[in-house]
Structures are given as C-alpha cells and as structure tokens.
Write an enzyme that holds these catalytic residues in place. Structure first.
Site, PDB file in Angstrom:
ATOM      1  N   ASP A 290       0.794  -1.261  -0.076  1.00  0.00           N
ATOM      2  CA  ASP A 290       0.017  -0.084   0.147  1.00  0.00           C
ATOM      3  C   ASP A 290       0.797   1.346   0.023  1.00  0.00           C
ATOM      4  OD1 ASP A 290      -2.110   1.627  -0.060  1.00  0.00           O
ATOM      5  OD2 ASP A 290      -3.194   0.589   1.582  1.00  0.00           O
TER       6      ASP A 290
HETATM    7  C1  BGC Z   1      -5.245   3.119   0.346  1.00  0.00           C
HETATM    8  C2  BGC Z   1      -5.225   1.977  -0.943  1.00  0.00           C
HETATM    9  C3  BGC Z   1      -5.307   2.670  -2.382  1.00  0.00           C
HETATM   10  C4  BGC Z   1      -3.904   3.556  -2.239  1.00  0.00           C
HETATM   11  C5  BGC Z   1      -3.491   4.039  -3.570  1.00  0.00           C
HETATM   12  C6  BGC Z   1      -3.971   4.018  -0.065  1.00  0.00           C
HETATM   13  O1  BGC Z   1      -3.892   5.192   0.655  1.00  0.00           O
HETATM   14  O2  BGC Z   1      -5.259   2.504   1.367  1.00  0.00           O
HETATM   15  O3  BGC Z   1      -6.651   1.352  -0.842  1.00  0.00           O
HETATM   16  O4  BGC Z   1      -5.256   1.883  -3.260  1.00  0.00           O
HETATM   17  O5  BGC Z   1      -3.952   4.492  -1.317  1.00  0.00           O
HETATM   18  O6  BGC Z   1      -4.413   5.197  -4.035  1.00  0.00           O
END
Ligand code: BGC
Length: 744
Positions: A290
C-alpha cells in the site's frame, strides 16, 4: 504463528517462481506459459540491478491525472515500472512512449488507478453494490468500469477491496462487501470476473488487485490504520475467504495492508504474504505494497532503517513498492552486504514482468486516443449505473404503505442537506467522476414526477455537517404546504472511506433535530438515507413511517432513487451489514459465537444493561413493496455421511400485488462441534424476481465445502453432528429443519 522474517528468504528461486507465475497466469489464457517464462528470462538477462528495481517501483502522479516532472527521466533510465493516478489516454501514452522507445530494454509501464466503483460513470459504493446480493450486478459494474478505464489509459485497478468489516466506525466499511465472509467471497469473485473477464489481456479489461491483505478491517476501535490482533482461526474463517475467492477467480495482484497484524506488519508478514498466499494458495501474480507502507514499517517501529524496511518487505513477499523508494535506494547495498540476494530481487521482478507480459502490455502498450469521448459516461454506462443503484436500495421500513409515492396529486416536499447534493452521491472513491454529471435526488424526482406533482425544496441545513438550525423553520413551512415529505439525510462523501473513522454512528450535527422538526409537520414522511456505513437511526426507525437506505448511489443515484420512490423500481436489496442500535454495541455481527450465557432477561447473561441485545436491523434484512412467502422446505435426506451432500429445497412465492425481488438466504446452524460454532453461517443465497402470484422452487446443494469447518488443529473437516438449516429472508427470519451428519 508467523515464521521469522528469514524464512521467506529461503523460498523460491527465480526459475521456480517463473514456473509458478506462468502456471497461475496461464489461467488468463493470454499466452502460453513457457513463452512467458522465456520472455521473462530474456528480459532479466539484459537488465541491470537498478533496472530490475525500477520494475518494482511504482510512483504517484498528481491528483489531476498528470505525471510528475521527474517521471520522464526516471523512465528513460529504467527506474520506474508503474504509476498510480496518471490517467487520460494522451498522458499515459506520452509516458509509455518513453518507456517503449528505450533502445536496450523496453518494458512498458503499468498504469494503475483506484477504480473502486467506477471510472467516470460512478456506480453505488461497494457496500451498496453488496446490498444487491447479486454478483451479476457487480460483474457488470466492474465490466463498465474496466472499459472506461482502458479508454483513459488505465490498465490496473486497485480493486476490489475485500476486507471484512465488522466495525462501522471504520470508514472503509463503505468500500467492501460488509461483515460476512460468504457474501464477501461471492462479491470478491464477481468483481474480479468483471474487471478481468476471461483474460485481463483483452482490450477492455483491467488487472484487478484484491486488497488490503490482510485484516485491515479489523483495526482496533475502528480507527483507520490501527493495529489488528486476530487469531489464526478468525483470519482463516472470516478475513481470508474473500481473498481466497479473488485468488481462485484469477486475480492478477494483491495489495499488502497498512496494518500491523499480530505484531508483524502486513507489509512485512511472511506468514500471510508467502506461506498462505504462495504456499497454500499458489498465487502466481504479484503483490504491491500500500501507499508508502514499506517505508512506514519504520513508523511502526518494526524496522530501524529504510534498509531494514526494504529487506523485510521484499523477503516477506512484497514485490512492488508503492511510492516509497526503499527498494531502489537500499537493495543494492543490502546485496553488497550479503543481506539480500539477487534471487530475492529476481523473484519479485519475475512476478511483475510475468504479469506485464500476460496482460498484453508489450504488444498493446498504448491506449486508443479518442476513445474517451465516446466511452466515458456513455448512455449505456449511465443506464448500467442506474440499474445497479436501483438494485442496491434497501427498504428498511414502510409503515402504512407510505411508499411508493403516487406520481400525480398534491405537492411533495424534498428536504434535507443531501437532497440536492451531487457530490455525496459519488462516495469516497469517485474515480474520475464529476459531481456535475450526477443526478441529485431533487433533480431525479423532479424529472420523474414531471407535471404530475409539484416539488418544493428546502435544504434544512446549510451543510451536511448541519451545525445550525437556521434553515429549520423554512423547511418545516415547506413540509406543511405539501402532502408528502421526502427527507434526505446522512453523511457527506468524505465521512466514510479512507481515514474517515467516526466515533459516533449518529446522523451528523443537528440532522436528527431536523428530522424531528419535519416529522412534527405530521405529513407522511420518507427518510432517504445516504451514507457509507450503517448509522444509528433508532428514533427514525421508531417514528418515521418509511426509510429507504440508498448508500451513496453514484452518478445516476437521483434517478434511481426517484424510480424507487414512485415504485418503478421495487427495492429488493438486503443489508450486507448489521445496523446496531447504539455505537456501544459494536462490534456486532450476525454470525457471532453463542457464549456460555446467551442473553436473556436474567441477570448473569451476556448483554448490556442499557440496550436490547438485538440489532436495530439485522444482517440480510430488507423489505419490498410486495410480499413473499416461503414454504415447502424439504431436504433430500434426514441423515448423510460426512463425505456426502444434501439438497435443500424451498418455494418462494410473491403473494403481493407487484413484481418484486426476494433474496432467499440459507443459514446453517450446528448443534455442537469440537470448536464452538457460530450461531449461524450464511451458506448460500439467491436473488429472484417474481411477478405477483408467481412461485419458484429453489434448490441448494450442500456438500463438503458448505458443511466443513476448521477443527481444533485448523484442519478443514466435516464433523459429524446435528445441523439445523434455515431458509429465510434475513438472518433472523425463515423456515427451519434439521438433518444429521454421521461419521463415515
Ligand atoms: C489506500 C489504498 C489505495 C492506495 C492508492 C492508499 O492510501 O489504502 O486502498 O489503493 O492508497 O491510492
């Protein structure tokens, strides 16, 4: 439970991984496995270590969809392999050209984006789509979203979010399918099928990404990013199944979660990332971290330096690093020091390159420029969004048949801070959706009623936060002038989703006071809820005659809600999550354990003194404008051997005057087992549409997969014993009968 981080370092060498990758990827039927292996090997042999690490680096663009000034140069040097948020055919093509024109090693970029419930045409939030209890609706939403994304140069979506959520304080409950592993698994598979189709290499498909691996929804206190402490049993029984379903459906990628899981961050957890994912499930795609999660291992205090963070994540099984740059920055030194091997890097690069090859990116690296104008927000896509919204609504109450509204007659008051809000309908992950494209409830109802009924509007509160009662008098005056009131209350889009946990589940600010005030006008009133989580609406449930739960219903939300209010659409959704009476009951989910002292009216039982032990609205609940009757519940046998199977049949009949949908739900209850059973477990469901008077016999087959459980040693077995099966219309209402499973 988790082996030491070093264990992972001894797992697969590149060649072994190539075989694993190509075997799993061959599911997509895009290219023969040995050809993929050969191509990966050929590329690897030409790449420098820096270029290999470049394939493991994903960097963010700007919020407006543009790339960053440093990107072209990084691509020229082979130092980045993927972006997120860069979108639009012209922009992605401009970057891709740089990657493809590199004379020595040309590896196409993989463009990712959070296409969670729509790219430009926005569908209901995933929790709403789960309330359809109809995997076909989700498949269609994902198919449309994939088509729009491809027109805009996107090849990979960070969806589906398949985290089980049992704490509605957690704002990200909006993004998933709710509290139940069985429903969650069915929805997860549908999302993957819809995004990826038979082959994610096809021109209108995307790579999907099941996230957030794992137990991110178990955040303590429902506070986003918080620690999760979950037993291996609960992981396997509750949190794993939707991921397993996504893997079985051929999902191309997974995302490792932000949270700490039982003391080991999910982004450095060899048990989940390698033992389970690779060892048990034979997942052959790649895992992306993530956002910044690898570097955040330091903030978790699980790594003392960026080098440690990189080493832990890579050896545990993270393949691509999102945003932070610890792999690129630290891995060369770690290899020099002998703390990592080139094989560790090759393993990850092999998975990434294998996926890129399988996705057809090398042959078709560019988006067809010009497609966006016709594909995005096309009438077909809007229609799909409208129909899915219509299927996602849950009728929570309809006393005195306030609904459906007549389409001719006296004036209707439309009141509330959400009644004409185009933005809230887009939910917390609006993709590239625009508020201006969205049909508000007010606009939808005006269009629907035309000249049949006048529509008067008052916001009541200036904002959704509703901090003042200033507009109440005017709203109450309008209510008094009309025959029916439609009152739209709930949350703003940013009150759920990421980093949007709430300690209260009440309507924000003075909204409930507004409802009370309008109710005093004494007109038949319908509360239309718009929200990303279950809310505590006890007073409304008691006092207001009709309640329609509409979640955040997307671009066509207002038209769909209007159609449901007048009965063109008969609500048939069911709650994918329990609605509690008070936040103090959380966590509250239907498939809990019995305890040794189930709640009753005597003192020493498991309950709160100050609230009933039941939910406000149970899991699986939802009404209709028509009525249904279940009958004829029958089993194919009274006793079966533990390796046998049993057929459950029942009739469902529309006993009312309108066509409508019922979701027939099958729950299993165990009399006793070697491990304390849950009070019941959703084991099958089917949404059916019936015309008035029509009757349909449904049949469900239960075999090892349905009757099995994890025994004391976490082995999946069918234990002999007595079972009760309930075929119902919610988790608390249905017909029951018993059968026995005997030892073989
Ligand atoms: C979130 C993810 C997301 C990623 C990219 C993160 O902060 O937890 O779900 O896919 O950002 O935007």
């Amino acid at each position: 439970m988790s082996p030491s981080p070093d264990t992972a370092a001894s797992v697969p060498f590149a060649t072994l991984v190539i075989v694993a990758v190509s075997c799993a990827l061959s599911l997509t039927r895009a290219a023969p496995a040995d050809l993929v292996d050969a191509r990966v090997e050929a590329l690897l042999s030409k790449m420098t270590l820096a270029e290999k690490l470049g394939q493991l680096q994903q960097l963010d663009g700007s919020a407006d969809g543009n790339f960053k000034p440093e990107h072209p140069d990084l691509i020229r040097k082979g130092l980045m392999g993927s972006t997120l948020n860069v979108r639009g055919a012209a922009r992605t093509n401009a970057l891709q050209r740089i990657a493809m024109e590199q004379p020595r090693v040309a590896v196409p970029l993989l463009f990712a984006y959070d296409v969670i419930h729509g790219y430009r045409t926005i569908f209901p939030i995933p929790l709403g789509l789960a309330a359809t209890w109809d995997p076909a609706v989700i498949e269609r939403a994902a198919t449309v979203s994939a088509k729009e994304s491809r027109a805009a140069g996107i090849r990979w979506t960070f969806a589906p979010m398949v985290d089980i959520a049992r704490d509605p304080r957690w704002g990200r409950i909006a993004e998933g399918a709710g509290e139940d592993p069985y429903l969650g698994a069915a929805m997860a598979a549908a999302w993957v099928r819809g995004f990826q189709g038979d082959s994610y290499a096809a021109p209108e498909r995307l790579l999907a990404c099941a996230k957030h691996w794992v137990a991110y929804g178990a955040a303590e206190g429902g506070r986003d990013y918080n620690t999760a402490d979950v037993s291996e049993r609960t992981l396997r029984e509750v949190y794993f199944p939707p991921f397993k379903a996504a893997v079985d459906a051929g999902v191309a990628t997974l995302m490792s979660a932000f949270n700490d899981l039982n003391g080991i961050p999910a982004t450095a957890n060899p048990f989940t990332l390698t033992d389970v994912l690779r060892g048990e499930w034979h997942f052959g795609g790649f895992v992306v971290s993530d956002y910044n999660a690898v570097r955040e291992l330091m903030v978790h205090r699980a790594a003392a330096s960026e080098a440690e963070a990189a080493r832990e994540a890579l050896t545990a099984g993270v393949d691509m690093e999102m945003v932070s740059r610890t792999f690129a920055g630290e891995v060369p030194k770690l290899i020099e020091q002998g703390r990592l091997s080139v094989a560790d890097v090759d393993r990850a690069v092999t998975r990434v390159l294998g996926t890129k090859i399988m996705s057809g990116l090398f042959e078709n690296p560019y988006a067809p420029e010009g497609a966006e104008a016709t594909v995005l927000l096309s009438p077909d896509h809007r229609a799909a969004a409208r129909e899915s919204a219509g299927r996602s609504f849950v009728l929570l109450k309809n006393a005195g048949h306030v609904l459906p509204l007549a389409t001719t007659g006296g004036p209707v008051a439309v009141i509330g801070p959400l009644a004409d809000d185009q933005n809230a309908l887009l939910g917390s992950w609006p993709g590239d959706g625009r508020a201006g494209d969205t049909v508000s409830l007010l606009a939808g109802l005006r269009a629907k009623l035309g000249s049949g009924r006048a529509v008067l509007f008052a916001k009541g509160c200036a904002t959704i936060a509703c901090s003042s009662t200033d507009g109440f008098d005017q709203a109450a005056a309008i209510a008094r002038q009309t025959d029916t009131v439609v009152l739209a209350v709930g949350e703003s889009a940013d009150m759920s989703g990421e980093a949007a946990s709430r300690s209260s589940l009440d309507l924000p600010g003075r909204q409930l006071d507004l409802v009370r005030r309008i109710q005093e006008a004494g007109k038949p009133t319908v509360v239309v809820l718009m929200n990303g989580r279950p809310l505590t609406i006890g007073w409304i449930a008691e006092q207001v005659p009709a309640i329609l739960e509409t979640w955040f219903a997307g671009t066509e939300g207002g038209s769909a809600i209007a159609a449901a209010l007048v009965g063109d659409v008969n609500p048939g959704g069911k709650l994918p999550v329990t609605f509690v009476r008070t936040v103090g009951q959380v966590p509250f989910y239907y498939n809990h354990k019995h305890t040794g002292r189930p709640p009753n009216t005597t003192k020493y039982t498991s309950k709160y003194l100050d609230v009933e032990s039941t939910p406000l609205f149970p899991f699986g609940f939802g009404l209709s404008y028509t009525s249904f009757r279940l009958s004829g519940l029958q089993l194919s046998a009274a006793t079966i051997p533990s390796d046998g199977s049993i057929r459950v049949e029942a009739d469902i009949e529309n006993t009312g005057a309108r066509p409508g949908d019922e979701v027939v739900q099958l729950y299993l209850r165990r009399a006793a087992a070697s491990v304390t059973p849950r009070v019941e477990t959703l084991t099958a469901f089917r949404r059916v549409t019936l015309t008035p008077g029509a009757k349909q016999r449904l049949s469900f087959q239960l075999g090892t997969a349905e009757l099995g459980m994890l025994d004391r040693r976490l082995r999946f077995v069918v234990e002999p014993g007595d079972f009760q099966v309930m075929v119902g219309t919610s988790s608390v209402e249905g017909l029951t009968t018993e059968f026995k499973v005997t030892a073989r």
